[in-house]
Motif scaffolding. Structure first.
Motif, PDB file in Angstrom:
ATOM      1  N   ARG A 133       0.907  -1.284   0.038  1.00 35.05           N
ATOM      2  CA  ARG A 133       0.048   0.139   0.196  1.00 35.05           C
ATOM      3  C   ARG A 133       0.806   1.037  -0.018  1.00 35.05           C
ATOM      4  O   ARG A 133       0.600   2.265  -0.863  1.00 35.05           O
ATOM      5  CB  ARG A 133      -1.034   0.027   1.174  1.00 35.05           C
ATOM      6  N   THR A 136       2.421   1.730  -3.429  1.00 31.58           N
ATOM      7  CA  THR A 136       1.474   2.121  -4.361  1.00 31.58           C
ATOM      8  C   THR A 136       1.333   3.731  -4.139  1.00 31.58           C
ATOM      9  O   THR A 136       1.174   4.433  -5.112  1.00 31.58           O
ATOM     10  CB  THR A 136       0.034   1.463  -4.235  1.00 31.58           C
ATOM     11  N   LEU A 139       3.757   5.480  -5.881  1.00 33.10           N
ATOM     12  CA  LEU A 139       3.811   5.223  -7.452  1.00 33.10           C
ATOM     13  C   LEU A 139       5.087   4.209  -7.442  1.00 33.10           C
ATOM     14  O   LEU A 139       5.713   4.225  -8.505  1.00 33.10           O
ATOM     15  CB  LEU A 139       3.808   6.242  -8.279  1.00 33.10           C
ATOM     16  N   HIS A 141       6.583  -0.231  -7.342  1.00 30.21           N
ATOM     17  CA  HIS A 141       6.040  -1.619  -7.233  1.00 30.21           C
ATOM     18  C   HIS A 141       7.173  -2.275  -6.364  1.00 30.21           C
ATOM     19  O   HIS A 141       8.284  -2.262  -6.857  1.00 30.21           O
ATOM     20  CB  HIS A 141       5.745  -2.258  -8.411  1.00 30.21           C
ATOM     21  N   ARG A 189      -0.766   5.149 -11.914  1.00 28.39           N
ATOM     22  CA  ARG A 189      -1.392   4.807 -10.849  1.00 28.39           C
ATOM     23  C   ARG A 189      -2.478   3.590 -10.903  1.00 28.39           C
ATOM     24  O   ARG A 189      -2.827   3.086  -9.912  1.00 28.39           O
ATOM     25  CB  ARG A 189      -2.060   6.173 -10.385  1.00 28.39           C
ATOM     26  N   LEU A 192      -1.279   0.016 -10.425  1.00 32.11           N
ATOM     27  CA  LEU A 192      -0.637  -0.327  -9.139  1.00 32.11           C
ATOM     28  C   LEU A 192      -1.905  -0.435  -8.275  1.00 32.11           C
ATOM     29  O   LEU A 192      -1.984  -1.301  -7.448  1.00 32.11           O
ATOM     30  CB  LEU A 192       0.080   0.822  -8.885  1.00 32.11           C
ATOM     31  N   GLU A 193      -2.925   0.533  -8.593  1.00 32.14           N
ATOM     32  CA  GLU A 193      -4.094   0.532  -7.381  1.00 32.14           C
ATOM     33  C   GLU A 193      -5.106  -0.750  -7.875  1.00 32.14           C
ATOM     34  O   GLU A 193      -5.657  -1.232  -6.685  1.00 32.14           O
ATOM     35  CB  GLU A 193      -4.861   1.699  -7.529  1.00 32.14           C
ATOM     36  N   LEU A 196      -3.289  -3.628  -5.901  1.00 35.85           N
ATOM     37  CA  LEU A 196      -3.327  -3.397  -4.512  1.00 35.85           C
ATOM     38  C   LEU A 196      -4.652  -3.888  -4.097  1.00 35.85           C
ATOM     39  O   LEU A 196      -4.894  -4.493  -3.164  1.00 35.85           O
ATOM     40  CB  LEU A 196      -3.300  -1.962  -4.147  1.00 35.85           C
TER      41      LEU A 196
END
Length: 240
Positions: A133, A136, A139, A141, A189, A192-193, A196
């Motif tokens: 988290r 993320t 920005l 990984h 983003r 990545l979100e 997550l």
């Protein structure tokens, strides 16, 4: 039902190469033994002799076989049987195979983790999720946090075979995670979100002790990871 996914066929020479390579390291073709004649192998694999020769050339370049003038191709004497463990990831096909294996391995590990986890191991999974988290939010990984998340789930299954197998796959999994992470960074983003959120749903299912949901969420996550990496265009790994 159509999925909209396309499959890119693996070059025939690569298929033949992988098959012959496996036979050699598994001892089906012992050291110093002559390989079957080119015509016989070409007929067996259903390919032309130029395709077969291309596969043999790659084996020669890797030192697996040696050609003797007028006698054919022989397995080199210093080729050892495959050790216990997993061979290195060398091609996109290997990465796809690793995902196939992980989908079967980790979906069941997640289901067992939902049934058997204790507070300590659930806390380990949550700690890895917190790291993901935070990454993320920046920005980024983090492959180490990603591996920690999946490894903690294997531990929470309370089955040493799942845990040991996942540890043995570390190098292979990290290759896929690194490439997957690079593809996510290209999406910014949003990608990545999305990942997550997938990890969060897995954690919540395990926390709720819901094995079917954990199994499903893990499968969704791994299939999505694979498809993001391959762009929906999987290789055709059929032996024909």
């Amino acid at each position: 039902m159509a999925t909209g996914k396309t499959k890119t066929r693996m070059p025939l020479a690569d298929k033949v190469y992988h098959s012959l390579h496996a036979r050699i390291v598994n001892g089906e073709y012992p050291a110093n033994e002559k390989l079957p004649a080119e015509m016989q192998l070409a007929e067996e694999f259903g390919v032309s002799r130029p395709v077969l020769r291309s596969a043999l050339e790659k084996l020669r370049e890797e030192g697996m076989v040696v050609s003797r003038q007028g006698a054919g191709s022989f397995v080199r004497a210093n080729v050892s049987p495959a050790p216990l463990g997993f061979s290195k990831v060398e091609t996109l096909a290997d990465i796809q195979r690793c995902y196939e294996f992980r989908i079967n391995l980790e979906t069941e590990a997640a289901a067992l983790a939902a049934e058997r986890r204790n507070a300590e191991l659930l806390g380990e999974i949550e700690k890895a999720l917190d790291l993901l988290r935070a990454a993320t939010g920046s920005l980024q990984h983090r492959e180490d946090a990603d591996f920690m998340f999946h490894g903690s789930i294997a531990r929470a299954s309370n089955n040493q075979y799942f845990e040991a197998t996942f540890r043995a796959l570390r190098d292979h999994v990290n290759v896929g995670m690194k490439l997957h992470g690079e593809s996510l960074m290209n999406d910014g983003r949003k990608g990545l979100e999305e990942v997550l959120d997938e990890h969060t749903r897995i954690y919540e299912a395990i926390g709720a002790q819901d094995p079917e949901r954990a199994r499903t969420e893990m499968r969704i996550h791994l299939e999505h990871s694979r498809d993001r990496l391959f762009g929906g265009g999987l290789l055709d790994l059929s032996l024909r």
